[in-house]
Design a protein around this motif. Sequence first.
Motif, PDB file in Angstrom:
ATOM      1  N   TRP B  14       0.816  -1.221   0.000  1.00 20.07           N
ATOM      2  CA  TRP B  14       0.000   0.000   0.000  1.00 20.07           C
ATOM      3  C   TRP B  14       0.843   1.262   0.000  1.00 20.07           C
ATOM      4  CZ3 TRP B  14      -5.075   0.135  -0.870  1.00 20.07           C
ATOM      5  CH2 TRP B  14      -5.778  -1.071  -0.738  1.00 20.07           C
ATOM      6  N   VAL B  15       2.172   1.117   0.207  1.00 17.28           N
ATOM      7  CA  VAL B  15       3.001   2.316   0.368  1.00 17.28           C
ATOM      8  C   VAL B  15       3.008   3.161  -0.901  1.00 17.28           C
ATOM      9  CG1 VAL B  15       5.345   3.132   0.724  1.00 17.28           C
ATOM     10  CG2 VAL B  15       4.440   1.286   2.139  1.00 17.28           C
ATOM     11  N   VAL B  16       3.308   2.527  -2.045  1.00 17.75           N
ATOM     12  CA  VAL B  16       3.426   3.305  -3.288  1.00 17.75           C
ATOM     13  C   VAL B  16       2.085   3.923  -3.705  1.00 17.75           C
ATOM     14  CG1 VAL B  16       4.149   3.246  -5.680  1.00 17.75           C
ATOM     15  CG2 VAL B  16       5.377   1.905  -3.999  1.00 17.75           C
ATOM     16  N   PRO B  17       0.985   3.155  -3.738  1.00 15.17           N
ATOM     17  CA  PRO B  17      -0.279   3.820  -4.096  1.00 15.17           C
ATOM     18  C   PRO B  17      -0.640   4.945  -3.139  1.00 15.17           C
ATOM     19  CG  PRO B  17      -0.658   1.521  -3.469  1.00 15.17           C
ATOM     20  CD  PRO B  17       0.803   1.703  -3.644  1.00 15.17           C
ATOM     21  N   ALA B  18      -0.336   4.771  -1.842  1.00 16.44           N
ATOM     22  CA  ALA B  18      -0.632   5.845  -0.883  1.00 16.44           C
ATOM     23  C   ALA B  18       0.191   7.083  -1.213  1.00 16.44           C
ATOM     24  CB  ALA B  18      -0.341   5.370   0.536  1.00 16.44           C
ATOM     25  N   MET B  19       1.461   6.882  -1.580  1.00 16.36           N
ATOM     26  CA  MET B  19       2.302   8.018  -1.938  1.00 16.36           C
ATOM     27  C   MET B  19       1.764   8.724  -3.179  1.00 16.36           C
ATOM     28  SD  MET B  19       6.077   6.543  -1.024  1.00 16.36           S
ATOM     29  CE  MET B  19       6.754   7.039  -2.579  1.00 16.36           C
ATOM     30  N   LEU B  20       1.365   7.943  -4.174  1.00 14.23           N
ATOM     31  CA  LEU B  20       0.810   8.549  -5.390  1.00 14.23           C
ATOM     32  C   LEU B  20      -0.458   9.331  -5.071  1.00 14.23           C
ATOM     33  CD1 LEU B  20       1.308   5.588  -7.904  1.00 14.23           C
ATOM     34  CD2 LEU B  20       2.635   7.688  -7.740  1.00 14.23           C
ATOM     35  N   GLY B  21      -1.276   8.770  -4.164  1.00 12.03           N
ATOM     36  CA  GLY B  21      -2.483   9.474  -3.738  1.00 12.03           C
ATOM     37  C   GLY B  21      -2.135  10.801  -3.078  1.00 12.03           C
ATOM     38  N   LEU B  22      -1.083  10.780  -2.250  1.00 12.45           N
ATOM     39  CA  LEU B  22      -0.658  12.010  -1.588  1.00 12.45           C
ATOM     40  C   LEU B  22      -0.181  13.045  -2.603  1.00 12.45           C
ATOM     41  CD1 LEU B  22       1.173  10.770   1.626  1.00 12.45           C
ATOM     42  CD2 LEU B  22      -1.001  11.997   1.429  1.00 12.45           C
ATOM     43  N   VAL B  23       0.507  12.583  -3.656  1.00 17.23           N
ATOM     44  CA  VAL B  23       0.961  13.505  -4.706  1.00 17.23           C
ATOM     45  C   VAL B  23      -0.238  14.234  -5.315  1.00 17.23           C
ATOM     46  CG1 VAL B  23       1.949  13.647  -7.029  1.00 17.23           C
ATOM     47  CG2 VAL B  23       3.073  12.264  -5.282  1.00 17.23           C
ATOM     48  N   ILE B  24      -1.280  13.458  -5.666  1.00 20.72           N
ATOM     49  CA  ILE B  24      -2.476  14.057  -6.265  1.00 20.72           C
ATOM     50  C   ILE B  24      -3.113  15.042  -5.282  1.00 20.72           C
ATOM     51  CG2 ILE B  24      -4.799  13.581  -7.132  1.00 20.72           C
ATOM     52  CD1 ILE B  24      -3.780  10.925  -8.141  1.00 20.72           C
ATOM     53  N   LEU B  25      -3.201  14.619  -4.009  1.00 21.43           N
ATOM     54  CA  LEU B  25      -3.813  15.467  -2.985  1.00 21.43           C
ATOM     55  C   LEU B  25      -3.039  16.775  -2.840  1.00 21.43           C
ATOM     56  CD1 LEU B  25      -6.245  14.923  -1.200  1.00 21.43           C
ATOM     57  CD2 LEU B  25      -4.653  14.425   0.664  1.00 21.43           C
ATOM     58  N   PHE B  26      -1.712  16.647  -2.833  1.00 21.50           N
ATOM     59  CA  PHE B  26      -0.864  17.832  -2.678  1.00 21.50           C
ATOM     60  C   PHE B  26      -1.081  18.801  -3.842  1.00 21.50           C
ATOM     61  CE2 PHE B  26       3.211  19.831  -3.869  1.00 21.50           C
ATOM     62  CZ  PHE B  26       3.358  20.674  -2.786  1.00 21.50           C
ATOM     63  N   VAL B  27      -1.053  18.265  -5.065  1.00 19.28           N
ATOM     64  CA  VAL B  27      -1.236  19.118  -6.247  1.00 19.28           C
ATOM     65  C   VAL B  27      -2.603  19.796  -6.198  1.00 19.28           C
ATOM     66  CG1 VAL B  27      -1.423  19.117  -8.760  1.00 19.28           C
ATOM     67  CG2 VAL B  27       0.345  17.765  -7.653  1.00 19.28           C
ATOM     68  N   ALA B  28      -3.617  19.050  -5.752  1.00 22.25           N
ATOM     69  CA  ALA B  28      -4.970  19.603  -5.688  1.00 22.25           C
ATOM     70  C   ALA B  28      -5.075  20.688  -4.623  1.00 22.25           C
ATOM     71  CB  ALA B  28      -5.974  18.483  -5.416  1.00 22.25           C
ATOM     72  N   LEU B  29      -4.503  20.426  -3.435  1.00 19.51           N
ATOM     73  CA  LEU B  29      -4.560  21.416  -2.353  1.00 19.51           C
ATOM     74  C   LEU B  29      -3.831  22.696  -2.742  1.00 19.51           C
ATOM     75  CD1 LEU B  29      -4.154  19.287   0.881  1.00 19.51           C
ATOM     76  CD2 LEU B  29      -6.156  20.546   0.079  1.00 19.51           C
ATOM     77  N   TRP B  30      -2.703  22.506  -3.405  1.00 15.55           N
ATOM     78  CA  TRP B  30      -1.928  23.650  -3.868  1.00 15.55           C
ATOM     79  C   TRP B  30      -2.781  24.502  -4.812  1.00 15.55           C
ATOM     80  CZ3 TRP B  30       3.303  23.114  -6.983  1.00 15.55           C
ATOM     81  CH2 TRP B  30       3.922  24.376  -7.027  1.00 15.55           C
ATOM     82  N   ALA B  31      -3.490  23.828  -5.710  1.00 15.15           N
ATOM     83  CA  ALA B  31      -4.355  24.560  -6.640  1.00 15.15           C
ATOM     84  C   ALA B  31      -5.449  25.295  -5.872  1.00 15.15           C
ATOM     85  CB  ALA B  31      -4.963  23.607  -7.647  1.00 15.15           C
TER      86      ALA B  31
END
Lengths: 316, 273
Positions: B14-31
């Motif tokens: 679950w580590v890698v998918p969770a990290m990818l999810g965090l990337v998307i979340l970060f980009v979205a929050l930044w926007a």
Amino acid sequence: MGRAFGHRLGAAAIQLFFASLLVFALIRVLPGDLALSILADTPHTIETREALREELGLNDPQVVQYARWLWETLTGLRGVARSTGEPIRALVARQLGVTLLLALYAVTISLAFAIPLGIAAAHPKRRVLGAAVEGVTALGLAVPGFWVALLLILGLLRLFAWSPPIIYFGPLEFFSDHFALMIWPAILLAWQHAAHLLPVVRAETSRALANPFTVAARARGLSERRVLYRHAGRLALWPAISVSGVQFGGAIAGSLVLETIFGIPGIGRGLVNAALARDLPLVQTLVFVIVAIVLGVMLAADLLGLMLDPRTRYTT
Amino acid sequence: MTSAAARPLTTARWVVPAMLGLVILFVALWAAVRGADPVEQDIEQRLLPPSIDYPMGTDGFGRDVHTRVVWGVGYSLAIAALTILFAGGVGALLGSLAAVVRGRTEYLIIRVADLLLSIPSFLLALIIVIVLGTHPAAIASALALGFAPRLARSTWAAMLTVRDEEFVLAARAAGVGPATILLRHLLPALKGTLLAQLASIGSAAIAMEAALSFLGLGVPPPTPSLGRMLLEGSRQYFETAPWVTLFPGAMLAVAGLALVLVARALEGRNLVN
């Protein structure tokens, strides 16, 4: 064996018949009014629409329309493409060969890499190779091929100032240009194809390795390599061929987008252009042709399986 | 049952998918923090390279690529969710119906699924989108029609292996009805497999929707869709402004990969059982 052959042939013919019904129903019956659907984006008068209805024979009962279309298609793809004015038979003859060549290259590359790699990765001690195979599989399933294609074209352009040839040549006309154009989409399609093939080869080989005959082979002093490739890996061949047949349709579908990007004049690009021009009768015929090819390849894979693996002869 | 030895391995998946999810979340929050508009055009700011003001640059209409990418991912995920809902509902229902009811119904459902499977799902989606139009629900149902038969078939196949198990027979002997057997006994036994299938349907739906949009057959502009952004970027500004093409594609890859790996992790959990 002969009976099993006949069985599969009959099943495929029935499937093709129902597929033709389905394609007809989706395109002719589902939209309600085909003429309106074709003219949707263009301003038109009621008279033009009526003329189109007359031209397409839409005033006849659906059964008559279906029978006429199927007859015209089966007796040599008669009729003319509305959007380009080209006879459909000439159009298909020109485009189908290109796509089949592309798919053939792709499946060959995929088999050449996926079978040895999948077998090798099945060995429990090869952790690194196993992880690499998993990575390649996951990326092949997840990353859209057309984006990788765009990256590739951009990379080749920026780094080597090289771009694929603009004009398509047949393999016998001008091989180097043919190769330069087809190799990239073939590799991308092969990657997607292998992403479905690799896990199957690996899992089947692992399963075969658990068989007592591998212990017996080792006990006879055969090398680990020979046990893996000659004894266990062999059992993965038939499932690999079967999956290749099933995934052939996926390769054709993938070539829809890749042909458009690379400007390859195949049936995929033809279908996309017909769709964009709202030439629905042409879409209908092209989809039917593709389905027939896909079913044919699946049948061929099945028959090959019958010859390679006697066990499959006794299942329905 | 998860054995103690197998647990760290499945968590690691679950580590890698969770990290990818965090990337998307970060980009979205930044926007969200930047608060830019996905469709607002500023023609004086067109085709700017990535900078602090525009982290992913601007496109040919001077729109902010970053904000458009985030909306595009949202749109992709919405399509994926709808497709999972449609395909999952219809496919799992018919597949389990076939396994539980048996007889003629079973034969009919499986034959129809086989028939639909003979047409490559992308072609099926293409035809339906041409005919039904490009409303998001139409696109999702077009995609679902390709996935539902696959799911029906695999649900049925998975249920074949458990429907004659002793715990099912015991439940039947105790007078439990077929619906309860399905919901209480069969579906929980296959939960991992089914969830994994739904996740991989999601990732395939994202890729197919993007491909349809890229071919010009997806949702019409100005709705930000990643496939359409790739189309516009690669047709017009591919060499001069590659960021218009690179970022949407990268987000597409991240979202797709996350779902594929989620499917892998769910499958892994199932294998351990």
